[in-house]
Scaffold this motif. Structure first.
Motif, PDB file in Angstrom:
ATOM      1  N   LEU A  18      -7.005  35.481 -13.298  1.00 55.94           N
ATOM      2  CA  LEU A  18      -7.581  36.655 -13.953  1.00 55.94           C
ATOM      3  C   LEU A  18      -7.895  36.355 -15.419  1.00 55.94           C
ATOM      4  CD1 LEU A  18      -5.259  39.399 -12.455  1.00 55.94           C
ATOM      5  CD2 LEU A  18      -7.572  38.782 -11.739  1.00 55.94           C
ATOM      6  N   LEU A  19      -6.988  35.678 -16.076  1.00 55.89           N
ATOM      7  CA  LEU A  19      -7.233  35.285 -17.463  1.00 55.89           C
ATOM      8  C   LEU A  19      -8.364  34.257 -17.553  1.00 55.89           C
ATOM      9  CD1 LEU A  19      -3.563  35.016 -18.747  1.00 55.89           C
ATOM     10  CD2 LEU A  19      -5.196  36.858 -19.151  1.00 55.89           C
ATOM     11  N   ALA A  20      -8.446  33.392 -16.565  1.00 54.57           N
ATOM     12  CA  ALA A  20      -9.522  32.399 -16.545  1.00 54.57           C
ATOM     13  C   ALA A  20     -10.881  33.084 -16.400  1.00 54.57           C
ATOM     14  CB  ALA A  20      -9.305  31.409 -15.405  1.00 54.57           C
ATOM     15  N   LEU A  21     -10.933  34.130 -15.596  1.00 53.48           N
ATOM     16  CA  LEU A  21     -12.178  34.879 -15.449  1.00 53.48           C
ATOM     17  C   LEU A  21     -12.592  35.498 -16.783  1.00 53.48           C
ATOM     18  CD1 LEU A  21     -14.370  35.949 -13.567  1.00 53.48           C
ATOM     19  CD2 LEU A  21     -12.878  37.895 -13.098  1.00 53.48           C
ATOM     20  N   THR A  22     -11.628  36.019 -17.503  1.00 55.22           N
ATOM     21  CA  THR A  22     -11.912  36.585 -18.819  1.00 55.22           C
ATOM     22  C   THR A  22     -12.426  35.512 -19.770  1.00 55.22           C
ATOM     23  OG1 THR A  22     -10.160  38.203 -18.478  1.00 55.22           O
ATOM     24  CG2 THR A  22     -10.902  37.869 -20.727  1.00 55.22           C
ATOM     25  N   MET A  23     -11.778  34.365 -19.761  1.00 58.17           N
ATOM     26  CA  MET A  23     -12.215  33.272 -20.630  1.00 58.17           C
ATOM     27  C   MET A  23     -13.618  32.794 -20.239  1.00 58.17           C
ATOM     28  SD  MET A  23      -9.809  32.775 -22.825  1.00 58.17           S
ATOM     29  CE  MET A  23     -10.004  31.147 -23.478  1.00 58.17           C
ATOM     30  N   TRP A  24     -13.905  32.752 -18.951  1.00 57.68           N
ATOM     31  CA  TRP A  24     -15.215  32.319 -18.469  1.00 57.68           C
ATOM     32  C   TRP A  24     -16.305  33.247 -18.991  1.00 57.68           C
ATOM     33  CZ3 TRP A  24     -16.465  28.024 -15.594  1.00 57.68           C
ATOM     34  CH2 TRP A  24     -17.758  27.976 -15.093  1.00 57.68           C
ATOM     35  N   ARG A  25     -16.023  34.550 -18.933  1.00 56.77           N
ATOM     36  CA  ARG A  25     -17.004  35.535 -19.397  1.00 56.77           C
ATOM     37  C   ARG A  25     -17.230  35.447 -20.907  1.00 56.77           C
ATOM     38  NH1 ARG A  25     -15.272  40.880 -15.944  1.00 56.77           N
ATOM     39  NH2 ARG A  25     -16.086  40.132 -13.949  1.00 56.77           N
ATOM     40  N   ARG A  26     -16.230  35.037 -21.643  1.00 57.96           N
ATOM     41  CA  ARG A  26     -16.366  34.893 -23.097  1.00 57.96           C
ATOM     42  C   ARG A  26     -17.056  33.592 -23.484  1.00 57.96           C
ATOM     43  NH1 ARG A  26     -10.618  37.065 -25.526  1.00 57.96           N
ATOM     44  NH2 ARG A  26     -10.851  39.193 -24.750  1.00 57.96           N
ATOM     45  N   GLY A  27     -17.259  32.702 -22.527  1.00 57.00           N
ATOM     46  CA  GLY A  27     -17.975  31.471 -22.802  1.00 57.00           C
ATOM     47  C   GLY A  27     -17.088  30.251 -22.959  1.00 57.00           C
ATOM     48  N   ALA A  28     -15.780  30.409 -22.844  1.00 59.43           N
ATOM     49  CA  ALA A  28     -14.859  29.277 -22.958  1.00 59.43           C
ATOM     50  C   ALA A  28     -14.676  28.665 -21.569  1.00 59.43           C
ATOM     51  CB  ALA A  28     -13.535  29.734 -23.545  1.00 59.43           C
ATOM     52  N   ARG A  29     -15.694  27.953 -21.138  1.00 59.15           N
ATOM     53  CA  ARG A  29     -15.726  27.432 -19.762  1.00 59.15           C
ATOM     54  C   ARG A  29     -14.634  26.387 -19.504  1.00 59.15           C
ATOM     55  NH1 ARG A  29     -19.125  31.282 -18.146  1.00 59.15           N
ATOM     56  NH2 ARG A  29     -21.224  31.107 -18.953  1.00 59.15           N
ATOM     57  N   GLN A  30     -14.435  25.480 -20.439  1.00 58.38           N
ATOM     58  CA  GLN A  30     -13.456  24.411 -20.228  1.00 58.38           C
ATOM     59  C   GLN A  30     -12.049  24.975 -20.106  1.00 58.38           C
ATOM     60  OE1 GLN A  30     -13.324  21.475 -23.300  1.00 58.38           O
ATOM     61  NE2 GLN A  30     -12.081  20.071 -22.103  1.00 58.38           N
ATOM     62  N   GLN A  31     -11.695  25.913 -20.954  1.00 59.91           N
ATOM     63  CA  GLN A  31     -10.375  26.515 -20.892  1.00 59.91           C
ATOM     64  C   GLN A  31     -10.193  27.284 -19.587  1.00 59.91           C
ATOM     65  OE1 GLN A  31     -12.318  26.650 -23.570  1.00 59.91           O
ATOM     66  NE2 GLN A  31     -11.139  25.900 -25.302  1.00 59.91           N
ATOM     67  N   ALA A  32     -11.249  27.951 -19.125  1.00 59.47           N
ATOM     68  CA  ALA A  32     -11.176  28.701 -17.872  1.00 59.47           C
ATOM     69  C   ALA A  32     -10.923  27.765 -16.691  1.00 59.47           C
ATOM     70  CB  ALA A  32     -12.450  29.499 -17.666  1.00 59.47           C
ATOM     71  N   VAL A  33     -11.631  26.655 -16.665  1.00 60.83           N
ATOM     72  CA  VAL A  33     -11.437  25.688 -15.576  1.00 60.83           C
ATOM     73  C   VAL A  33     -10.024  25.118 -15.625  1.00 60.83           C
ATOM     74  CG1 VAL A  33     -12.188  23.452 -14.676  1.00 60.83           C
ATOM     75  CG2 VAL A  33     -13.879  25.154 -15.368  1.00 60.83           C
ATOM     76  N   LEU A  34      -9.544  24.807 -16.812  1.00 59.29           N
ATOM     77  CA  LEU A  34      -8.191  24.270 -16.939  1.00 59.29           C
ATOM     78  C   LEU A  34      -7.137  25.288 -16.506  1.00 59.29           C
ATOM     79  CD1 LEU A  34      -8.490  22.313 -20.295  1.00 59.29           C
ATOM     80  CD2 LEU A  34      -8.293  21.371 -17.987  1.00 59.29           C
ATOM     81  N   MET A  35      -7.375  26.562 -16.761  1.00 65.92           N
ATOM     82  CA  MET A  35      -6.433  27.588 -16.325  1.00 65.92           C
ATOM     83  C   MET A  35      -6.397  27.693 -14.798  1.00 65.92           C
ATOM     84  SD  MET A  35      -7.139  30.504 -19.172  1.00 65.92           S
ATOM     85  CE  MET A  35      -5.700  31.515 -19.017  1.00 65.92           C
ATOM     86  N   VAL A  36      -7.550  27.554 -14.167  1.00 69.80           N
ATOM     87  CA  VAL A  36      -7.588  27.579 -12.702  1.00 69.80           C
ATOM     88  C   VAL A  36      -6.879  26.352 -12.134  1.00 69.80           C
ATOM     89  CG1 VAL A  36      -9.123  27.458 -10.700  1.00 69.80           C
ATOM     90  CG2 VAL A  36      -9.656  29.005 -12.592  1.00 69.80           C
ATOM     91  N   VAL A  37      -7.092  25.202 -12.747  1.00 69.88           N
ATOM     92  CA  VAL A  37      -6.394  23.981 -12.301  1.00 69.88           C
ATOM     93  C   VAL A  37      -4.891  24.151 -12.465  1.00 69.88           C
ATOM     94  CG1 VAL A  37      -6.046  21.531 -12.815  1.00 69.88           C
ATOM     95  CG2 VAL A  37      -8.357  22.470 -12.708  1.00 69.88           C
ATOM     96  N   LEU A  38      -4.466  24.725 -13.578  1.00 68.39           N
ATOM     97  CA  LEU A  38      -3.036  24.966 -13.793  1.00 68.39           C
ATOM     98  C   LEU A  38      -2.476  25.911 -12.737  1.00 68.39           C
ATOM     99  CD1 LEU A  38      -0.479  24.670 -15.502  1.00 68.39           C
ATOM    100  CD2 LEU A  38      -1.326  26.553 -16.903  1.00 68.39           C
ATOM    101  N   ALA A  39      -3.220  26.942 -12.376  1.00 70.33           N
ATOM    102  CA  ALA A  39      -2.771  27.875 -11.340  1.00 70.33           C
ATOM    103  C   ALA A  39      -2.635  27.159  -9.997  1.00 70.33           C
ATOM    104  CB  ALA A  39      -3.735  29.045 -11.228  1.00 70.33           C
ATOM    105  N   LEU A  40      -3.561  26.272  -9.687  1.00 68.05           N
ATOM    106  CA  LEU A  40      -3.475  25.517  -8.431  1.00 68.05           C
ATOM    107  C   LEU A  40      -2.269  24.580  -8.419  1.00 68.05           C
ATOM    108  CD1 LEU A  40      -7.240  24.673  -7.853  1.00 68.05           C
ATOM    109  CD2 LEU A  40      -5.833  26.301  -6.583  1.00 68.05           C
ATOM    110  N   VAL A  41      -2.028  23.917  -9.531  1.00 72.47           N
ATOM    111  CA  VAL A  41      -0.873  23.014  -9.624  1.00 72.47           C
ATOM    112  C   VAL A  41       0.430  23.804  -9.477  1.00 72.47           C
ATOM    113  CG1 VAL A  41       0.404  21.494 -11.188  1.00 72.47           C
ATOM    114  CG2 VAL A  41      -2.064  21.240 -10.945  1.00 72.47           C
TER     115      VAL A  41
END
Length: 65
Positions: A18-41
């Motif tokens: 959910l936080l990654a989606l927020t970051m994605w919408r704000r334009g911080a694409r790299q941080q959003a992807v890293l948050m999704v990877v962290l959630a998967l790990v």
């Protein structure tokens, strides 16, 4: 103690996308992807600790109290 750690990890797995989606919408694409990877790990770690093996023993159940 292990139950508390696993509970916090599950909460992180639920909140991080959910936080990654927020970051994605704000334009911080790299941080959003890293948050999704962290959630998967974190989800894989929870699975490793809680899913039983062939003998029916979960690693989380074998940790001394």
């Amino acid at each position: 103690m292990m139950n508390a750690v696993l509970s916090l990890l599950v909460l992180a797995v639920l909140i991080l996308p959910l936080l990654a989606l927020t970051m994605w919408r704000r334009g911080a694409r790299q941080q959003a992807v890293l948050m999704v990877v962290l959630a998967l790990v974190a989800a894989v770690n929870v699975g490793i600790w809680t899913l039983p093996d062939a003998a029916g023993n979960a690693p989380a159940g074998q940790v001394p109290q």
